[in-house]
Enzyme design. Sequence first.
Site, mmCIF file in Angstrom:
data_model
loop_
_atom_site.group_PDB
_atom_site.id
_atom_site.type_symbol
_atom_site.label_atom_id
_atom_site.label_comp_id
_atom_site.label_asym_id
_atom_site.label_seq_id
_atom_site.Cartn_x
_atom_site.Cartn_y
_atom_site.Cartn_z
ATOM 1 N N CYS A 2 0.847 -1.189 0.000
ATOM 2 C CA CYS A 2 0.000 0.000 0.000
ATOM 3 C C CYS A 2 0.889 1.248 0.000
ATOM 4 C CB CYS A 2 -0.918 0.167 1.192
ATOM 5 S SG CYS A 2 -1.741 -1.258 1.779
ATOM 6 N N ARG A 33 4.858 -0.671 -4.824
ATOM 7 C CA ARG A 33 4.704 -1.307 -3.519
ATOM 8 C C ARG A 33 3.647 -2.403 -3.536
ATOM 9 N NH1 ARG A 33 6.623 2.292 0.617
ATOM 10 N NH2 ARG A 33 5.095 1.551 2.082
ATOM 11 N N TRP A 88 -4.003 -2.240 -0.660
ATOM 12 C CA TRP A 88 -3.814 -3.682 -0.829
ATOM 13 C C TRP A 88 -4.756 -4.342 0.167
ATOM 14 C CZ3 TRP A 88 -0.362 -6.958 -3.481
ATOM 15 C CH2 TRP A 88 -0.250 -8.261 -2.982
ATOM 16 N N ASN A 125 -2.149 2.875 5.641
ATOM 17 C CA ASN A 125 -1.345 1.677 5.357
ATOM 18 C C ASN A 125 -1.397 0.796 6.584
ATOM 19 O OD1 ASN A 125 -0.197 2.459 2.970
ATOM 20 N ND2 ASN A 125 1.750 3.082 3.870
ATOM 21 N N GLY A 126 -1.224 -0.491 6.413
ATOM 22 C CA GLY A 126 -1.099 -1.357 7.580
ATOM 23 C C GLY A 126 -2.450 -1.859 8.048
ATOM 24 N N GLU A 577 17.994 -18.530 -3.218
ATOM 25 C CA GLU A 577 17.636 -17.201 -3.712
ATOM 26 C C GLU A 577 17.187 -17.279 -5.179
ATOM 27 O OE1 GLU A 577 16.713 -14.550 -2.717
ATOM 28 O OE2 GLU A 577 17.089 -13.091 -4.289
ATOM 29 N N LYS A 581 13.461 -16.280 -6.647
ATOM 30 C CA LYS A 581 13.262 -15.334 -7.766
ATOM 31 C C LYS A 581 12.414 -15.978 -8.853
ATOM 32 C CE LYS A 581 14.113 -12.440 -6.243
ATOM 33 N NZ LYS A 581 14.808 -12.101 -5.039
ATOM 34 N N GLU A 584 8.678 -16.401 -7.694
ATOM 35 C CA GLU A 584 7.855 -15.196 -7.480
ATOM 36 C C GLU A 584 7.594 -14.427 -8.759
ATOM 37 O OE1 GLU A 584 9.377 -11.871 -5.168
ATOM 38 O OE2 GLU A 584 11.413 -12.575 -5.463
ATOM 39 N N HIS A 600 19.042 -38.458 -0.500
ATOM 40 C CA HIS A 600 18.123 -38.769 0.606
ATOM 41 C C HIS A 600 16.665 -38.601 0.194
ATOM 42 C CE1 HIS A 600 21.492 -39.286 3.278
ATOM 43 N NE2 HIS A 600 21.961 -38.097 2.923
ATOM 44 N N LYS A 699 5.817 -5.118 -2.433
ATOM 45 C CA LYS A 699 7.243 -4.854 -2.227
ATOM 46 C C LYS A 699 7.605 -4.907 -0.750
ATOM 47 C CE LYS A 699 11.411 -3.672 -3.269
ATOM 48 N NZ LYS A 699 12.232 -4.845 -3.647
HETATM 49 C C1 F6R Z 1 11.867 -11.452 -2.789
HETATM 50 C C2 F6R Z 1 11.565 -10.385 -1.873
HETATM 51 C C3 F6R Z 1 11.077 -10.722 -0.521
HETATM 52 C C4 F6R Z 1 11.744 -9.804 0.502
HETATM 53 C C5 F6R Z 1 11.157 -10.047 1.886
HETATM 54 C C6 F6R Z 1 11.872 -9.229 2.936
HETATM 55 O O1 F6R Z 1 12.332 -10.957 -3.988
HETATM 56 O O2 F6R Z 1 11.683 -9.235 -2.206
HETATM 57 O O3 F6R Z 1 11.310 -12.058 -0.220
HETATM 58 O O4 F6R Z 1 13.115 -10.076 0.502
HETATM 59 O O5 F6R Z 1 9.799 -9.715 1.882
HETATM 60 O O6 F6R Z 1 11.807 -7.870 2.631
HETATM 61 P P1 F6R Z 1 12.802 -6.835 3.278
HETATM 62 O O7 F6R Z 1 14.173 -7.145 2.785
HETATM 63 O O8 F6R Z 1 12.320 -5.497 2.806
HETATM 64 O O9 F6R Z 1 12.698 -7.008 4.764
#
Ligand code: F6R
Length: 704
Positions: A2, A33, A88, A125-126, A577, A581, A584, A600, A699
């Site tokens: 949001c 966001r 959101w 927000n929140g 990682e 990626k 998502e 295993h 985000k």
């Molecule tokens: C993946 C991604 C999320 C963030 C996670 C933590 O690409 O962006 O997995 O890494 O939500 O977010 P931060 O780093 O902002 O605490």
Amino acid sequence: MCGIFGYINYLVEKDRKFIVDTLLNGLSRLEYRGYDSAGMAVDGNKKNEVFAFKEVGKVAKLKELIEQSATDMTKTFESHAGISHTRWATHGTPPPSELPPSPNSTDSILIHSSDPLWEFSVVHNGIITNYKELKALLETKGFRFETETDTECIAKLAKYLYDQHPDIEFTVLAKAVIKELEGAFGLLMKSVHYPHEVIAARKGSPLVIGVKTSKKMKVDFVDVEYSEDGVLSAEQASQNVAAKKSATSLLAPPDKSLLHRSQSRAFLSDDGIPQPAEFFLSSDPSAIVEHTKKVLYLEDDDIAHIHEGQLNIHRLTKDDGTSNVRAIQTIELELQEIMKGKFDHFMQKEIFEQPESVVNTMRGRLDVANKRVTLGGLRQYISTIRRCRRIIFIACGTSYHSCMAVRGIFEELTEIPIAVELASDFLDRQAPVFRDDTCVFVSQSGETADSLMALRYCLERGALTVGVVNVVGSSISLLTHCGVHINAGPEIGVASTKAYTSQFVAMVMFALSLSEDRASKQKRREEIMEGLGQISEQFKQILKLNDPIKDLCAKFFKNQKSLLLLGRGAQFPTALEGALKIKEISYLHCEAVMSGELKHGVLALVDENLPIIMILTRDSLFTKSLNAYQQVIARGGRPIVICNHDDPEFSSALTEKIDVPKTVDCLQGLLNVIPLQLISYWLAVGEGLNVDFPRNLAKSVTVE
Ligand code: F6R
């Protein structure tokens, strides 16, 4: 997650078109966001009238809706307060069912002030966690709710309190409302009863105020005003508790004579008269930077009141240990940093920015020639951290993976026990934390709710807390004792890319600082510093693989259902990682497996059809990793290999490979992750997916 944006002009004449466009533009800067609907409230044509516009979907749709509404855009306002948000849905489905019908108009988008909801307009927000209790309480007072949102209870609570005390000041009313709200939120409120005024409050969700004045401000700070006796008297507070328990009475607002009103010195002229001014309120400075570079970050529990060209900051409680001024800072951010430029997507831009972003992380900190590392934000605490009983890294998602990636080098250089925790799991377990622990919170946004709650948990237990954060002024950077800003620049793409590599580099520098006093580690430290000095150039070499990687994705991964990513030792976090990626952004199921675990169970999946990527760059575990490779080949698997340039082991023309340069073992993950970022990007683009707005993701995850 949001975004909120507000614009207030005082003695600066603007027409409605300018105001609406400024709000829409602010919202579009916050689109990254993540959100599913957008709305705004601006003044109407008559006194006591507000025009509220809401629309499901993108900001562009909200713009269309406003254009089609035939609202007079030429009307001018010498002073005006407008608020807006991208929303959101965290509970219930997104609107349109949430668009409150207008009782007085057939036009469903113009809602007049005779509708109680719009006497007070709120964006937030929140989450308000006690909204159900508040709603139940207000229903007993005759209020009818038109939406399932928690926001509505804020507006109605304000309306209820206002009706009881129609001569109440806006700040007194706002304090009484905010005192009742539980949860983590940032909010803006305007009201037809307080024309041209806005309340901005922050509790766990970021809020920045940009200030634009034609004359130089007298001072570069704003005084914080404390209520002399807090917001509520003891009697009122007990009423408050009783209200929550019995849902029969709400607090009475405090006697406004208790409050003293200081002057907001920054904004007054020599003769004490407020000057023409514009204020921009946002969840993120990236929406403000094109208007002004002068910003003030609100702290948790701050209540800002903007009125008559002034900004006052109030606190609910007296002497609560926070600073009694808020600095007006100049931000360095440039507009082009938050624009896509020549790239199709922010994610792509950010992948390609990594040669510069890692340099920015190291700038002024790593002196390769003299083999020195200086992290200013940690300097005073380094000797305390060296003596701690253990270091616990706590993070979520990609940030968690960067912690995993540096665990080995921390153990090796510091010889301090290291734990790496997912913030949510750490909290679920209520893991033991002690005063002599150092807890490191790693977060791009600095606002992730799980990490923030874990931080509060560790603070309560007396541990030393360190932040490794990208966003300056974020909650984690404000609440930790000390820390490092990773300086990667704004990361707009929902998929974190450059933040990962910058976190990695920042934490390696942290480990180097901690081990500075260890003569036995000196050679190793120097080798790592030299490696860091070459990383940027090596990134550039890997990014030249962009086109071949795009072709490889089209050839091997099109129409696949799942993908396996294998890595071992320090390359297991790289695999994790990469898999995150890919999942998502391209929605392709991708699993990262520690290659030692293959035998295993996971080996059962392997056949000639399953796409597999194996990370096989050379390190001390290479022979073991090769063993896993042979196991896969023996089952008919045809893995794509990420290996070092000219590795004779993979010289066969039949081996599909991605060559990366060689670096020090503990830095190799920095290089290996880049082809995986590119794979995830091209997989998603190949599927026609919106890379910057993956479904169901935001985000910054500011809810638990
Ligand atoms: C993946 C991604 C999320 C963030 C996670 C933590 O690409 O962006 O997995 O890494 O939500 O977010 P931060 O780093 O902002 O605490």
